[in-house]
Design an enzyme around this catalytic site. Sequence first.
Site, PDB file in Angstrom:
ATOM      1  N   GLU A 275       0.846  -1.216   0.000  1.00 41.30           N
ATOM      2  CA  GLU A 275       0.000   0.000   0.000  1.00 41.30           C
ATOM      3  C   GLU A 275       0.871   1.250   0.000  1.00 41.30           C
ATOM      4  OE1 GLU A 275      -3.108  -0.209  -0.735  1.00 41.30           O
ATOM      5  OE2 GLU A 275      -2.899  -2.370  -0.622  1.00 41.30           O
ATOM      6  N   TRP A 278       1.725   1.795  -3.459  1.00 46.82           N
ATOM      7  CA  TRP A 278       0.706   2.495  -4.273  1.00 46.82           C
ATOM      8  C   TRP A 278       0.837   4.007  -4.098  1.00 46.82           C
ATOM      9  CZ3 TRP A 278      -2.225   1.287  -8.282  1.00 46.82           C
ATOM     10  CH2 TRP A 278      -2.447  -0.061  -8.552  1.00 46.82           C
ATOM     11  N   TRP A 306     -19.892  12.012 -20.327  1.00 48.06           N
ATOM     12  CA  TRP A 306     -20.363  12.248 -18.949  1.00 48.06           C
ATOM     13  C   TRP A 306     -21.664  13.025 -18.974  1.00 48.06           C
ATOM     14  CZ3 TRP A 306     -17.664   9.173 -16.129  1.00 48.06           C
ATOM     15  CH2 TRP A 306     -16.295   9.002 -16.330  1.00 48.06           C
ATOM     16  N   ASN A 341     -10.988   2.962   2.634  1.00 47.96           N
ATOM     17  CA  ASN A 341     -10.569   2.783   1.232  1.00 47.96           C
ATOM     18  C   ASN A 341     -11.572   1.964   0.415  1.00 47.96           C
ATOM     19  OD1 ASN A 341      -8.583   2.888  -1.003  1.00 47.96           O
ATOM     20  ND2 ASN A 341      -8.526   0.683  -0.658  1.00 47.96           N
ATOM     21  N   TRP A 359     -15.580  12.125 -13.261  1.00 47.74           N
ATOM     22  CA  TRP A 359     -14.790  11.829 -12.055  1.00 47.74           C
ATOM     23  C   TRP A 359     -14.238  13.099 -11.402  1.00 47.74           C
ATOM     24  CZ3 TRP A 359      -9.741  13.454 -12.015  1.00 47.74           C
ATOM     25  CH2 TRP A 359      -9.101  13.655 -13.238  1.00 47.74           C
ATOM     26  N   TRP A 382      -9.006   8.555  -8.198  1.00 48.09           N
ATOM     27  CA  TRP A 382     -10.251   8.827  -8.945  1.00 48.09           C
ATOM     28  C   TRP A 382     -10.123   8.354 -10.385  1.00 48.09           C
ATOM     29  CZ3 TRP A 382     -15.180   9.752  -8.013  1.00 48.09           C
ATOM     30  CH2 TRP A 382     -15.536  10.076  -6.702  1.00 48.09           C
TER      31      TRP A 382
END
Length: 477
Positions: A275, A278, A306, A341, A359, A382
């Site tokens: 993690e 990431w 969108w 998360n 987004w 996102w």
Amino acid sequence: MPSSSAPVIVWFRDDLRVGDNPALVHATEAGRPIIALYVLDLISEFPRPLGTATRWWLHGSLESLRTSLLRVGIPLVLRCGPTIDVVRDLAEETGAEAVAWNRRYDPAAVALDNEVANAMHDLGVKVVTCAANLLFEPSDVTTKAGGSFRVFTPFWRAALQRGAPRVPLPLPSDRSNPLKVSGDELSEWTLRPAQSEWAHKLSRVWQPGEQGALERLSEFVDRRLNGYARARDRPDREGTSRLSPHLRFGEISPFQIWHAVRNRQGEDADRFRMELGWREFNHHIAFHHQDLHERNVQPRFDAFPWRENESSLQEWQEGRTGYPIVDAGMRQLRETGWMHNRVRMIAASFLVKHLLVDWREGERWFWNRLVDADPANNPANWQWAAGSGADAAPFFRIFNPIRQGELFDPEGSYVRRFVPELAGLPAPQIHSPWTVGEQRLKDAGVTLGKTYPHPVVDHKAAREMALDALKDLRNSS
Ligand code: FAD
């Protein structure tokens, strides 16, 4: 030629700590007086204005930094204004010998730091920059061809091949004779709203600052690292470290975290280190992609159809979509400035795939509300959720919010906590109240459409629409 009493300015940014702070250590080694500086740059609103929650956090973090610095005899000077002017003025005013800072990696931040460095060179002031906030410098981790990575696994493998991250640096030694330099009072910056119930709630949940960060780390390592790999996906448990806002403001360094778990073997420690990987990856992406919060990493998404959907966006923001796990997450965010998360992934997927809202709208909402709102982690995640990012979840993989609720909040306790109007419903139906019989709803005091909304969209129909939108995108590219 600066005299030996010419000070070194340490310019603090996203590194609000005294421990493991290479710029600060460098300055103390020079044996000169030290001025610690923090600049609030509202004028150029760089890189974009902080959100309400991060402003709240910053106040606490600066208070804590001031206390920690005073313990080693260094005053913290707060100044507000355009960054270059503030640093230049202070350097001139104090006859500084050097300015030291820990590097940032976002392209807008890099550009500003380069401008400040040029202004210092013009003044004849030395500039020292240090690596402090990432385990691996983004420019050091490259593909065999020398390019940047777009996929996490080879990125992380290449990063780890560079060798073990360095050990954390010691606290700087105590300074005598601190310089007297004028600055603003923190309260003048009004980073925190006065008399706000929301702010009181945040104070009950969080302790911004280095001390709070170190306590959270040791509590996590002692009590929650064992079992992390499984518990991390359960919003109904305290299964993760909650270090993210501390890392966001650099109150703790990734080196300190890495070394706290370095001797731990097994899937829990491996998963936790991944993690952190990431986080490194997202900063690597942000380093290579300008305006990550505005521009799709995959340009083909520029043509995505969108929808302008103000009312649905508002229902999502307020936690009134009629999907309990989504609503619980959005209310957790409102109440605590943080969201688990797993639920961030579900809520983000719901906005972009069920409601077909761009987004960027969701990213902006999170940016304003999260205490850990981070210029790399927020937009990168996102874009991951929307499918437009690097190594992103493919757009056609659409989370089913009912199933996700049943899987990750099997007893419904997370929903009960944040959506109390559903508390009387049993699991697993609490995740789909419209499937509960009339009498049962009545017994639980739930009237759909009154005490809790009907679903804003039907899951199956929304899924079909999302897949059609993806087809349109494919046809147009
Ligand atoms: P732990 O599970 O204890 O993990 C330890 C640390 O690893 C975290 O503190 C964080 O620094 C890092 N980490 C964990 N998961 C991720 C991840 N998916 N991506 C990058 N780093 C990760 N994280 C932020 O720090 N700031 C944000 O603004 C942010 N926005 C997000 C938006 C969306 C839509 C999603 C899906 C995720 C976002 N995340 C963000 C990532 C993640 O949700 C948080 O880092 C995590 O929930 C923080 O909780 P923790 O510290 O208990 O994590």
